[in-house]
Design a protein around this motif. Sequence first.
Motif, PDB file in Angstrom:
ATOM      1  N   SER A 165       0.832  -1.207   0.000  1.00  0.00           N
ATOM      2  CA  SER A 165       0.000   0.000   0.000  1.00  0.00           C
ATOM      3  C   SER A 165       0.862   1.250   0.000  1.00  0.00           C
ATOM      4  N   ILE A 166       0.219   2.361  -0.330  1.00  0.00           N
ATOM      5  CA  ILE A 166       0.858   3.682  -0.286  1.00  0.00           C
ATOM      6  C   ILE A 166      -0.053   4.599   0.518  1.00  0.00           C
ATOM      7  N   ALA A 167       0.488   5.193   1.566  1.00  0.00           N
ATOM      8  CA  ALA A 167      -0.278   6.117   2.396  1.00  0.00           C
ATOM      9  C   ALA A 167       0.338   7.513   2.289  1.00  0.00           C
ATOM     10  N   VAL A 168      -0.519   8.507   2.257  1.00  0.00           N
ATOM     11  CA  VAL A 168      -0.072   9.894   2.151  1.00  0.00           C
ATOM     12  C   VAL A 168      -0.571  10.663   3.368  1.00  0.00           C
ATOM     13  N   SER A 169       0.343  11.344   4.044  1.00  0.00           N
ATOM     14  CA  SER A 169      -0.036  12.220   5.154  1.00  0.00           C
ATOM     15  C   SER A 169       0.196  13.665   4.745  1.00  0.00           C
ATOM     16  N   SER A 170      -0.060  14.582   5.664  1.00  0.00           N
ATOM     17  CA  SER A 170       0.126  15.997   5.369  1.00  0.00           C
ATOM     18  C   SER A 170       1.604  16.376   5.287  1.00  0.00           C
TER      19      SER A 170
END
Length: 232
Positions: A50-55
């Motif tokens: 998976s790929i997660a994006v945060s601020s």
Amino acid sequence: MIVDKYIQDGQDVKVVEKLVDKLQDMMTPGEQIDYIALQKKPAVTILPDSIAVSSKRIFLCEFTKLGLATNFEIFSWKDIKDIAFKEEIFGSKVTVIPLTGENLSIDYIPKIQARKLYQLIKGALETNKKEETKIERITEIPKPAPVIIEEQEERPSDSHPISEYTTPAEPTPVPSYTTAPLPPPLNEQATPVEEADDEITLKLKKLKSLFDKQLITQAEYENKKNELLSQL
């Protein structure tokens, strides 16, 4: 549920819950998870990458040891050069391009998730670039103002400096000055010896004046003085 906003594009709920629990422990003050994209292969995918994006960052996650452990590749926005994705028959291949090191790719990302991922990452990179440019402008050191030096009249002593490390200039010829003698009184007649003494005295005084003003060197002064004195 806390994961509702991360499963709106068909993400697996159980996998998202596991990721959110792990990612929440890694969030810094003011940081929050914005989006999670899950791998979905044609066959059943029990533990998808998976790929997660945060601020503030991007996380590439890989489950290992039957889901008991997770490998994370984490990059801050300043460490990312670009993001790319390629749509294929089954999903899309998303590639993260860091400033240093090898590119990292995850395939079989659903197309709609890949597009949203691309938009979010592109927007974050543009925002980070603008902030860095703004900081550079604020911290840019202004160039010093030019220093204006007023020219002053050069003194005669500065025009011909004498140094033991420099070759002296050619000797300046001593100008010859003559003064017309005053006519002697009617009842007196000046002797030739007195006229000669007066002219030599004047020349010696003039020579001393030139030396005091540093218009001639010490050697020139001594040579000329000895020459005049020899005439006495």
